[in-house]
Design a protein around this motif. Structure first.
Motif, short mmCIF file in Angstrom:
data_model
loop_
_atom_site.label_atom_id
_atom_site.label_comp_id
_atom_site.label_asym_id
_atom_site.label_seq_id
_atom_site.Cartn_x
_atom_site.Cartn_y
_atom_site.Cartn_z
N GLU A 198 -1.07 4.56 -1.50
CA GLU A 198 -2.41 4.55 -0.55
C GLU A 198 -1.99 5.32 0.77
O GLU A 198 -1.19 5.35 1.33
CB GLU A 198 -3.04 2.97 -0.04
N GLN A 257 0.56 -1.01 0.09
CA GLN A 257 -0.02 -0.29 0.23
C GLN A 257 1.46 1.00 0.37
O GLN A 257 0.24 1.72 -0.56
CB GLN A 257 -0.96 0.53 1.46
N ASN A 286 2.42 1.67 -3.36
CA ASN A 286 1.33 1.87 -3.95
C ASN A 286 0.73 3.57 -4.11
O ASN A 286 -0.02 3.69 -4.95
CB ASN A 286 0.04 1.47 -4.40
N THR A 315 -7.85 6.70 0.54
CA THR A 315 -8.18 5.83 -0.49
C THR A 315 -8.28 4.50 0.29
O THR A 315 -9.19 3.80 -0.47
CB THR A 315 -6.89 5.51 -1.30
N LEU A 316 -8.04 4.25 1.59
CA LEU A 316 -8.60 2.86 1.51
C LEU A 316 -9.59 3.27 2.54
O LEU A 316 -10.45 2.53 2.79
CB LEU A 316 -7.26 3.18 3.23
N LYS A 373 -12.48 2.57 -0.37
CA LYS A 373 -12.29 0.92 -0.42
C LYS A 373 -13.35 0.58 0.84
O LYS A 373 -14.11 -0.44 0.21
CB LYS A 373 -10.89 0.78 -0.72
#
Length: 350
Positions: free
Chosen positions: A332, A327, A330, A336-337, A340
């Motif tokens: 994150e 993560q 990338n 973003t988490l 999701k």
């Protein structure tokens, strides 16, 4: 050993405890970051506080996050270098509410000349108290931590709200009640935390007030938008029951109308009884629950065992306690988490 320690004077007891903490912590994973001269140095205890402090502080601050990437915070303890860095910093930001049970002894181990201000960033949130069976200690006992700060440090190392916090919640802390520390998992609570972080930066570095206020306003707007999205989208789903691996989603559940069933207690390493798993499996079948949620930073074994027993699928619901290596690579982040999380909740609750 306990008898020997009890015979030492109080100052000797504290010194011995800190030595043991440092020896044990010395074998742990390293945190990242070093003190930078000419900057406001801010030490944070785990990822969400780090991200919010970085967003608000911008180029005016140097943030050192104690919790390494890929490490779950509940049982982590600091290293000797963490004490050295914090002693030289201007701010030490921790969640409080019992998450970092090592904080009282950590503050006692700081250099005597340290001017660091310790701030409990969850102050002002309406805490959720629970009588759940699996007792959490999150690396230590929160009871009396405000008193320990006051007795041992005076004003230099104490949160200015510590005494007030202790008075307000003294009656609530009993053998059967525990504070749920997972405040940041709700964007509504995260808004309060962000404001506390902003205020601490203003106090420590009033010269950059304009920048802190401007960046805070942008962060608060993003958190408010996320809060509104959680509220609006979760109001539409027909089902409201979620089963999670550990009891980390109470604030989210309270703020957005969900009911949480947890396999484990407030700490992800607490062990459920076989009877608890049977009862949960029955609840899953009775309520028509389609997914069991698990987390990336802790074992998914029990979640998958329950899912197999109940004949359902598993899915990730992230408490955003930290990032995995992937993560972090990338890019994150909290937003973003949490996005999701929302999409997974919508799918699971149809």
């Amino acid at each position: 050993m306990e008898i020997m320690i009890s015979k030492l004077p109080r100052s000797g007891q504290l010194l011995l405890v800190m030595m043991l903490v440092l020896v044990l912590a010395g074998c742990g994973a390293k945190s990242s970051g070093n003190i930078v001269e000419g900057k406001v140095n801010v030490v944070t205890t785990f990822y969400p506080i780090y991200e919010f402090a970085q967003e608000i502080g911008g180029e005016d601050v140097n943030i050192i996050n104690l919790l390494p990437v890929g490490v779950e915070p509940h049982d982590w303890t600091p290293r000797s270098q963490d004490i050295v860095n914090t002693s030289k910093a201007q701010l030490f930001l921790y969640n409080g509410a019992g998450l970092e049970g090592w904080v009282p002894n950590f503050l006692k181990g700081l250099d005597s000349g340290s001017k660091v201000q310790a701030v409990e960033v969850s102050t002002g949130i309406d805490y959720i108290m629970t009588d759940e069976e699996h007792e959490h200690d999150h690396g230590g006992n929160e009871e009396g931590h405000a008193d320990e700060h006051a007795d041992e440090h005076g004003e230099e190392h104490t949160d200015e709200h510590a005494g007030e916090h202790a008075d307000e919640h003294a009656d609530e802390h009993s053998d059967s009640l525990h504070t749920d520390p997972h405040t940041w998992v709700s964007p509504k609570s995260a808004l309060i935390m962000a404001e506390n972080i902003k205020n601490s930066l203003l106090t420590a570095d009033p010269a950059h007030k304009e920048g802190y206020e401007e960046r805070y306003a942008k962060l608060a707007e993003r958190l408010q938008t996320l809060d509104n999205k959680f509220r609006d989208e979760l109001a539409k789903v027909p089902n409201k029951e979620i089963v999670v691996s550990h009891q980390a989603f109470s604030y989210m559940a309270r703020d957005y109308g969900l009911t949480q069933h947890a396999i484990m207690g407030l700490s992800p390493d607490s062990e459920p009884r076989g009877q608890d798993l049977v009862e949960l499996a029955n609840t899953v079948k009775t309520e028509g629950i389609k997914y069991i949620f698990f987390e990336e930073l802790v074992s998914d074994k029990l979640a998958k065992t329950l899912a197999n027993e109940a004949g359902v699928e598993t899915m990730v619901l992230n408490p955003v306690e930290g990032l995995t290596e992937e993560q972090a690579k990338n890019g994150e982040n909290y937003f973003t988490l949490m996005e999701k999380n929302l999409q997974n909740l919508i799918l699971a609750l149809q």
